[in-house]
Design a protein around this motif. Structure first.
Motif, mmCIF file in Angstrom:
data_model
loop_
_atom_site.group_PDB
_atom_site.id
_atom_site.type_symbol
_atom_site.label_atom_id
_atom_site.label_comp_id
_atom_site.label_asym_id
_atom_site.label_seq_id
_atom_site.Cartn_x
_atom_site.Cartn_y
_atom_site.Cartn_z
ATOM 1 N N CYS A 166 5.780 -1.848 -0.107
ATOM 2 C CA CYS A 166 4.889 -1.891 0.845
ATOM 3 C C CYS A 166 4.123 -3.300 0.458
ATOM 4 O O CYS A 166 3.719 -3.763 -0.328
ATOM 5 N N ALA A 200 1.124 -4.317 1.407
ATOM 6 C CA ALA A 200 -0.317 -4.116 1.049
ATOM 7 C C ALA A 200 -0.461 -3.413 -0.403
ATOM 8 O O ALA A 200 -1.352 -4.261 -1.140
ATOM 9 N N CYS A 201 0.182 -2.606 -0.891
ATOM 10 C CA CYS A 201 -0.176 -1.972 -2.120
ATOM 11 C C CYS A 201 0.988 -2.174 -3.046
ATOM 12 O O CYS A 201 1.050 -1.746 -4.380
ATOM 13 N N CYS A 259 2.640 3.572 5.299
ATOM 14 C CA CYS A 259 2.846 3.696 3.719
ATOM 15 C C CYS A 259 2.516 5.143 3.437
ATOM 16 O O CYS A 259 1.482 5.610 4.061
ATOM 17 N N ASN A 300 1.461 6.125 0.499
ATOM 18 C CA ASN A 300 0.441 5.987 -0.337
ATOM 19 C C ASN A 300 -0.885 6.413 0.427
ATOM 20 O O ASN A 300 -1.280 5.544 1.179
ATOM 21 N N CYS A 329 -3.536 3.738 1.171
ATOM 22 C CA CYS A 329 -3.319 2.413 1.636
ATOM 23 C C CYS A 329 -2.911 2.647 3.155
ATOM 24 O O CYS A 329 -2.369 3.684 3.599
HETATM 25 ZN ZN LIG Z 1 1.185 0.499 0.594
#
Ligand SMILES: [Zn+2]
Length: 154
Positions: free
Chosen positions: A27, A29-30, A45, A47, A50
């Motif tokens: 990912c 982003a995270c 994602c 998560n 996230c």
């Molecule tokens: Zn993520």
């Protein structure tokens, strides 16, 4: 007709060659890494904290620690294609990779649950699962790392 081809049972889940690696998705982003890879590197994602939707291909570490293992006494679900009929039990290992995910796989040919212990190191190998009209079909497996001496961890 003498050429034999060797193709992965599942396209895009691992690399081949002398040092094969699983292919996951990270990912953007995270940075959480997922395996199997997210199709097309687009999705949501997993998560919960996230909201990332964009992933990048990430080759995973070749070695991890055995988190759990079992004798498979039943026919596993896809992507495990039965190499034999009737089904022959084999060992399965769940290996925790440094990326923080655990990947289930068969144990390398010639190894069984007696060769496994929780916390021990395992290395990714690619072996022939079965042979069909298109040639050898390969799958990733976990091979117990049996080192007598300490090897520098680079
Ligand atoms: Zn993520």
């Amino acid at each position: 007709m003498t050429s034999s081809s060797s193709t992965p049972v599942i396209e895009g889940w691992f690399t081949t060659g002398p040092e094969p690696r699983l292919i996951g998705s990270r990912c953007t982003a995270c940075t959480t890494v997922y395996f199997p890879p997210v199709p097309g590197n687009e999705g949501y994602c997993r998560n919960p904290a996230c909201d990332g939707e964009v992933f990048e291909t990430a080759e995973l570490s070749r070695r991890g620690r055995i988190w759990s293992y079992t004798d498979a006494q039943y026919q596993p679900p896809a992507p495990y294609i039965a190499p034999s009929d009737p089904f022959v039990p084999f060992a399965l290992a769940a290996v925790e990779l440094p990326e923080g995910l655990t990947v289930l796989g068969q144990v390398a040919e010639g190894y069984g649950v007696d060769d496994l212990s929780v916390g021990a190191e395992a290395e990714l190998v690619v072996e022939t699962l079965h042979t069909d009209e298109t040639g050898e079909r390969t799958v990733w497996r976990w091979k117990p790392v049996t080192e007598l001496g300490e090897e520098a961890d680079q």
